[in-house]
Write an enzyme that holds these catalytic residues in place. Sequence first.
Site, PDB file in Angstrom:
ATOM      1  N   GLU A  93      21.999 -81.548  52.975  1.00 12.81           N
ATOM      2  CA  GLU A  93      20.573 -81.600  52.628  1.00 12.81           C
ATOM      3  C   GLU A  93      20.298 -80.845  51.340  1.00 12.81           C
ATOM      4  O   GLU A  93      20.931 -79.830  51.058  1.00 12.81           O
ATOM      5  CB  GLU A  93      19.761 -80.910  53.728  1.00 12.81           C
ATOM      6  CG  GLU A  93      19.673 -81.711  54.981  1.00 12.81           C
ATOM      7  CD  GLU A  93      18.782 -81.015  55.996  1.00 12.81           C
ATOM      8  OE1 GLU A  93      18.746 -81.503  57.118  1.00 12.81           O
ATOM      9  OE2 GLU A  93      18.144 -79.992  55.678  1.00 12.81           O
ATOM     10  N   CYS A 106      16.581 -76.678  45.981  1.00 12.77           N
ATOM     11  CA  CYS A 106      17.303 -75.811  46.918  1.00 12.77           C
ATOM     12  C   CYS A 106      18.594 -76.548  47.289  1.00 12.77           C
ATOM     13  O   CYS A 106      18.560 -77.654  47.832  1.00 12.77           O
ATOM     14  CB  CYS A 106      16.423 -75.550  48.126  1.00 12.77           C
ATOM     15  SG  CYS A 106      17.263 -74.624  49.407  1.00 12.77           S
ATOM     16  N   CYS A 113      28.253 -74.512  58.143  1.00  7.52           N
ATOM     17  CA  CYS A 113      28.351 -73.105  57.743  1.00  7.52           C
ATOM     18  C   CYS A 113      29.102 -72.333  58.820  1.00  7.52           C
ATOM     19  O   CYS A 113      28.987 -72.635  59.995  1.00  7.52           O
ATOM     20  CB  CYS A 113      26.934 -72.535  57.568  1.00  7.52           C
ATOM     21  SG  CYS A 113      26.937 -70.856  56.918  1.00  7.52           S
ATOM     22  N   CYS A 117      24.290 -67.816  61.989  1.00  9.94           N
ATOM     23  CA  CYS A 117      23.066 -67.006  62.121  1.00  9.94           C
ATOM     24  C   CYS A 117      22.235 -67.572  63.280  1.00  9.94           C
ATOM     25  O   CYS A 117      22.084 -68.790  63.400  1.00  9.94           O
ATOM     26  CB  CYS A 117      22.260 -67.035  60.825  1.00  9.94           C
ATOM     27  SG  CYS A 117      23.202 -66.367  59.434  1.00  9.94           S
ATOM     28  N   CYS A 120      19.198 -70.063  62.627  1.00 12.24           N
ATOM     29  CA  CYS A 120      19.371 -71.133  61.641  1.00 12.24           C
ATOM     30  C   CYS A 120      19.559 -72.493  62.304  1.00 12.24           C
ATOM     31  O   CYS A 120      20.309 -72.623  63.272  1.00 12.24           O
ATOM     32  CB  CYS A 120      20.570 -70.803  60.763  1.00 12.24           C
ATOM     33  SG  CYS A 120      21.035 -72.131  59.650  1.00 12.24           S
ATOM     34  N   SER A 193      21.879 -66.994  47.010  1.00  9.57           N
ATOM     35  CA  SER A 193      21.372 -66.267  48.171  1.00  9.57           C
ATOM     36  C   SER A 193      22.507 -66.109  49.182  1.00  9.57           C
ATOM     37  O   SER A 193      23.125 -67.078  49.593  1.00  9.57           O
ATOM     38  CB  SER A 193      20.222 -67.068  48.790  1.00  9.57           C
ATOM     39  OG  SER A 193      19.815 -66.447  49.976  1.00  9.57           O
ATOM     40  N   HIS A 218      16.668 -59.434  56.884  1.00  4.63           N
ATOM     41  CA  HIS A 218      16.078 -59.822  58.175  1.00  4.63           C
ATOM     42  C   HIS A 218      15.986 -58.700  59.210  1.00  4.63           C
ATOM     43  O   HIS A 218      15.352 -58.877  60.250  1.00  4.63           O
ATOM     44  CB  HIS A 218      16.792 -61.032  58.788  1.00  4.63           C
ATOM     45  CG  HIS A 218      16.927 -62.201  57.850  1.00  4.63           C
ATOM     46  ND1 HIS A 218      16.044 -62.436  56.826  1.00  4.63           N
ATOM     47  CD2 HIS A 218      17.858 -63.182  57.769  1.00  4.63           C
ATOM     48  CE1 HIS A 218      16.419 -63.519  56.150  1.00  4.63           C
ATOM     49  NE2 HIS A 218      17.513 -63.982  56.704  1.00  4.63           N
ATOM     50  N   ASN A 292      10.170 -70.276  60.318  1.00  6.41           N
ATOM     51  CA  ASN A 292       9.823 -71.695  60.372  1.00  6.41           C
ATOM     52  C   ASN A 292      10.380 -72.220  61.693  1.00  6.41           C
ATOM     53  O   ASN A 292      11.577 -72.436  61.826  1.00  6.41           O
ATOM     54  CB  ASN A 292      10.472 -72.385  59.164  1.00  6.41           C
ATOM     55  CG  ASN A 292      10.038 -73.823  59.007  1.00  6.41           C
ATOM     56  OD1 ASN A 292       9.445 -74.406  59.903  1.00  6.41           O
ATOM     57  ND2 ASN A 292      10.336 -74.397  57.866  1.00  6.41           N
ATOM     58  N   CYS A 335      16.217 -75.171  56.353  1.00 11.17           N
ATOM     59  CA  CYS A 335      17.532 -75.790  56.144  1.00 11.17           C
ATOM     60  C   CYS A 335      18.098 -76.359  57.440  1.00 11.17           C
ATOM     61  O   CYS A 335      17.967 -75.812  58.506  1.00 11.17           O
ATOM     62  CB  CYS A 335      18.490 -74.831  55.447  1.00 11.17           C
ATOM     63  SG  CYS A 335      19.253 -73.616  56.462  1.00 11.17           S
TER      64      CYS A 335
HETATM   65  S1  SF4 Z   1      21.177 -69.052  57.571  1.00 15.42           S
HETATM   66 FE1  SF4 Z   1      22.507 -69.640  55.867  1.00 15.42          FE
HETATM   67  S2  SF4 Z   1      24.317 -68.313  56.136  1.00 15.42           S
HETATM   68 FE2  SF4 Z   1      23.231 -68.287  58.099  1.00 15.42          FE
HETATM   69  S3  SF4 Z   1      24.158 -69.954  59.321  1.00 15.42           S
HETATM   70 FE3  SF4 Z   1      22.375 -70.823  58.264  1.00 15.42          FE
HETATM   71  S4  SF4 Z   1      23.202 -71.712  56.398  1.00 15.42           S
HETATM   72 FE4  SF4 Z   1      24.741 -70.269  57.177  1.00 15.42          FE
END
Ligand code: SF4
Length: 343
Positions: A93, A106, A113, A117, A120, A193, A218, A292, A335
């Site tokens: 994306e 972006c 990934c 996190c 996420c 980032s 965070h 979000n 994301c």
């Molecule tokens: S927030 Fe960023 S670093 Fe963390 S799991 Fe999602 S994409 Fe990966």
Amino acid sequence: MDKIDIKSLSEKELGQKIKDEGQEAYRAKQIFRWLYKVGVKSFEEMLDIPLEMRHILKKKFHITHPATLDSKASLIDGTTKYLFKLEDGATIESVFLPEKNRNTICLSSQVGCKMNCSFCASAPFGFVRNLRPSEIVDEVLAIRSKKPDCPITNLVFMGIGEPLDNYDNVMRAIRLFNDKDAFNIGARRITISTCGLIPGIKKLMDENLQLELSVSLHSADEGVRSELIPVNKRYPLRDLMQACRDYIKKTGRIITFEYIMIKGVNCSAEDAFKLSKLLKGIKCKVNTIAYNQIKARGYEAPGAGDIRIFMNTLKNNGINAISRKSKGEDIDAGCGQLRISRL
Ligand code: SF4
């Protein structure tokens, strides 16, 4: 013979490869113009390159380009989110963010990934592979071709993936973005980032590029941060903050700390106080944003009152913090969310 991925080469490398084929190296500049300023998808379109040379290029090199699987545009602010399919079928994306004085893209840096996190949207799908430099620059070329009246001024590596975990390919793409014969986007307009990969931050210090560095904090509490960003167990806050201080000292640049406010987790007055203490004396700014909401992850956005108290506490403790509004709220622009909606 596998063809060479032409958009993963620097102009100098391309010049050398062309020379190896018995052609003049200066043609690399012309080819760069076609690839990055015009955005062609084939060698046939490179009209000022002699026909014979175009044949050689076609045999030797490959020009990647992704297919657009989906896009969603926000009716609120024009934010547009794209889902691209790469040549091996992987999907990524990218998001276009128009503003009054700038147009930002972006970018994703990996397919999936590794960082896992807990808040996420992309994390549950795990890691597939790194993006090649060509696939990163293709995100910009593809969006630019869909928005011909909106010059791209800024780039942020805040999409899917941890850019410092794909360091070499991301830096190659950045050098192409920065190259005046390619995209000519100033390093100060490019933001990396990271969730806090200390070895990557250390390498970045020596790049001699004026990039913007943004670090996702965070939480100022080791335990809470480890829950939100598991990599905190490997690179704890105390070491991360030292790496940030070293970065600022060596580069003379400031760091932006990102802080997603999550209801009941990290945005009480006490959390703000702890954050102020952590950042005391560090040349930085803090960007806060309300979570979000993603149903699958179980967290909630804080209310307006909680946000006000958190922000006021930071301000009263001398922290330069800005509360940002989430872009593209009506299209789930966080994301990984377009990818999820296709599954
Ligand atoms: S927030 Fe960023 S670093 Fe963390 S799991 Fe999602 S994409 Fe990966």
